[in-house]
Design an enzyme around this catalytic site. Sequence first.
Site, short mmCIF file in Angstrom:
data_model
loop_
_atom_site.label_atom_id
_atom_site.label_comp_id
_atom_site.label_asym_id
_atom_site.label_seq_id
_atom_site.Cartn_x
_atom_site.Cartn_y
_atom_site.Cartn_z
N GLU A 128 0.88 -1.20 0.07
CA GLU A 128 -0.05 0.00 -0.01
C GLU A 128 0.84 1.30 -0.07
OE1 GLU A 128 -2.57 -0.92 -1.17
OE2 GLU A 128 -4.23 -0.92 0.28
N THR A 180 -5.37 6.98 -5.64
CA THR A 180 -5.48 7.12 -4.03
C THR A 180 -4.72 8.23 -3.82
OG1 THR A 180 -6.20 4.64 -3.79
CG2 THR A 180 -5.42 6.08 -1.93
N1 HSE Z 1 -8.73 4.69 3.12
C1 HSE Z 1 -8.28 4.77 2.02
C2 HSE Z 1 -8.64 6.18 1.24
C3 HSE Z 1 -8.69 3.69 0.90
O1 HSE Z 1 -9.80 6.41 1.47
O2 HSE Z 1 -7.55 6.95 1.10
C4 HSE Z 1 -8.04 3.71 -0.31
O3 HSE Z 1 -8.57 2.53 -0.91
#
Ligand code: HSE
Length: 305
Positions: A128, A180
Amino acid sequence: MKQVTVQCPATVANLVCGFDILGMALDKPYDLMEVRLLDQPGIVITSRDGFQLPADPAQNTAGAPLIAMLEEIGEPIGFEVIINKQIKPGSGVGSSAASAAGAIVAANHLLGNRFSKEDLVRFALFGEKVASGVKHADNVAPCIYGGITLIRSIFPLDIVSIPAPPLHVTVVHPQIEVRTSDARQILRKQVLLKDAIRQWGNIAGLVAGFMKEDYDLIGRSLEDVIIEPVRSMLIPGFDEIKTKCKSAGALGGGISGSGPSIFMLSKDQSTAVQLETIMHDVYSRIGLDHHTYVTTINQQGVKPI
Ligand code: HSE
């Protein structure tokens, strides 16, 4: 030669109000990964899906967790990974997490399951970090544990599985890409206390609703006053889809992860199928290509097949 094929589920992170702390695994879509144990050091990654993902293991979301695991093991072994991705990168349903979690669960399987699930999440977080620059666990934790997970803390890791009643999930993925990292960049760094209080109420209400199997409470708690108002601007048709789905009987829903996918929860399958038609109609009218899924909560997480 020791090898295993694993099925790696898509995941919905945040579950509307729980930014970075709640996530849920889905039965559909999923990636398939083949992983082989090599008797020499090194990681070799091959894609069989046509997505242009980095082949350099340190830059690849499947490779980075394996590097972290091999460093910890300190043995002269390696892995070959063949990825067959069905979850499109940048779709908002945990594509990078599926690669990271799939690779690390498969590697652990080949090593005789010497690591705990929490260890596997710890390794998967390196994937990630490569994908979005941040170690958020709300996709990799449900991908590895299955079901709905609460990440009470990242450092140190504290993951809690949350039981829930049967739920049907409708997902629409408009064919635009939202990275993201970009969707995190646009967020405000500070929140008003009144918004924080409302959000805390919703997160607690959602978790209580799942555990008490109280569908009305789940529906009332699917509200996000902090992230959604900012991010929804990146997603064409978002407000219309949400309003129409709720009028048609959805318990509620919102942006899946960082988007652009939108998900809705329903109590029964016929409502979930109706919501799919609503999503399809809105995007057809707007003229935006899209994929939809009607699915349920995946209870097992990544599994060898
Ligand atoms: N919690 C993260 C975001 C998840 O919303 O940026 C990304 O899949």
